[in-house]
Enzyme design. Structure first.
Site, PDB file in Angstrom:
ATOM      1  N   GLY A   8       0.816  -1.193   0.000  1.00  0.00           N
ATOM      2  CA  GLY A   8       0.000   0.000   0.000  1.00  0.00           C
ATOM      3  C   GLY A   8       0.852   1.247   0.000  1.00  0.00           C
ATOM      4  N   CYS A   9       0.353   2.317   0.545  1.00  0.00           N
ATOM      5  CA  CYS A   9       1.043   3.606   0.549  1.00  0.00           C
ATOM      6  C   CYS A   9       2.431   3.483   1.187  1.00  0.00           C
ATOM      7  CB  CYS A   9       0.209   4.622   1.320  1.00  0.00           C
ATOM      8  SG  CYS A   9       1.034   6.202   1.572  1.00  0.00           S
ATOM      9  N   PHE A  10       3.460   3.894   0.453  1.00  0.00           N
ATOM     10  CA  PHE A  10       4.811   3.718   0.999  1.00  0.00           C
ATOM     11  C   PHE A  10       5.114   4.655   2.153  1.00  0.00           C
ATOM     12  CE2 PHE A  10       6.490   5.816  -3.218  1.00  0.00           C
ATOM     13  CZ  PHE A  10       5.901   7.037  -2.901  1.00  0.00           C
ATOM     14  N   TRP A  11       4.326   5.719   2.336  1.00  0.00           N
ATOM     15  CA  TRP A  11       4.513   6.556   3.519  1.00  0.00           C
ATOM     16  C   TRP A  11       4.263   5.752   4.789  1.00  0.00           C
ATOM     17  CZ3 TRP A  11       0.777  10.960   1.576  1.00  0.00           C
ATOM     18  CH2 TRP A  11       1.367  11.615   0.481  1.00  0.00           C
ATOM     19  N   CYS A  12       3.246   4.902   4.753  1.00  0.00           N
ATOM     20  CA  CYS A  12       2.913   4.059   5.912  1.00  0.00           C
ATOM     21  C   CYS A  12       3.968   2.990   6.121  1.00  0.00           C
ATOM     22  CB  CYS A  12       1.549   3.398   5.715  1.00  0.00           C
ATOM     23  SG  CYS A  12       0.159   4.544   5.553  1.00  0.00           S
TER      24      CYS A  12
END
Length: 229
Positions: free
Chosen positions: A61-65
């Site tokens: 999923g979102c690579f920030w997470c």
């Protein structure tokens, strides 16, 4: 009366804004009590490998997470957000977001194999997201948000396949795992502003309502294995 109406209108607008983020933050199940998870988590790091560094590459999923979660673990040296698994050379974030490049948002995780095992990193991967939703994590939807393990050697390949099979056999999730397992290919670092995103943008709504809850849950599961307790 008017004051109360204005107050509740404001609350309503705030709820409309944060509920999509909240849904994303709460979307993945907890498998930390499954026998397969316990097996992964207890696999000891092997100091005798002789390697000072190794690399794991995950899309969840979102690579920030993902970046913020894996940065918490002892033995993880660095985490770099980027794009991999696609066909378009030198992709940009804007282009990847169209879903036409074939790339996934992913993280290269450099780790010390004498301090943390690949099995433990796989345990973290399965806690970090929901591997049963195809091309989607919460409200983030598209092939760029797919669940994937990009293995760097045959040992990583076998471990990924083994634990996915075990988790499915145990029915650790209510649905089958759809995680892609593929050989590591070209990895393109994401733009500078994506690196250490939570650290640099902790006050923005997405970080507050999505990244932070995921990080906090992750830290709760991996107590005793964190850089900062």
């Amino acid at each position: 009366m008017r004051r109360n109406m204005i107050k509740w209108s404001g609350v309503y607008l705030i709820l409309l804004f944060i509920l999509p983020f909240w849904a994303c933050a709460q979307s993945h199940p907890d498998i930390s009590k499954s026998n397969t998870f316990k097996e992964m988590e207890k696999a000891a790091a092997k100091a005798e490998t002789g390697k000072k560094q190794d690399t794991a590459t995950f899309a969840a999923g979102c690579f920030w997470c993902v970046e913020e979660q894996f940065k918490q673990l002892q033995g993880v040296i660095s985490v770099t957000s980027g794009y991999t698994g696609g066909t378009v050379p030198y992709p940009t974030y804007k282009l990847v977001c169209t879903g036409t490049t074939g790339h996934a948002e992913a993280c290269n995780i450099i780790y010390d194999p004498s301090k943390i095992s690949y099995d433990e990193l796989l345990a973290a991967f399965f806690i970090a997201h929901n591997p049963t939703t195809l091309n989607r994590q919460g409200n983030d939807e598209g092939t760029q948000y797919r669940s994937a393990i990009y293995y760097h050697n045959e040992t990583q390949h076998k471990l990924a396949d083994y634990y996915i099979k075990r988790l499915d056999q145990e029915k650790a999730y209510s649905d089958p795992i759809v995680t892609e397992v593929a050989p590591y290919g070209k990895f393109y670092n994401a733009e500078d502003y994506h690196q250490n995103y939570y650290e640099n943008n902790a006050s923005v709504p997405y970080c507050q309502f999505v990244v932070k809850p995921k990080r906090d849950k992750f830290r709760e599961v991996f107590k005793g294995k964190l850089k900062q307790e």
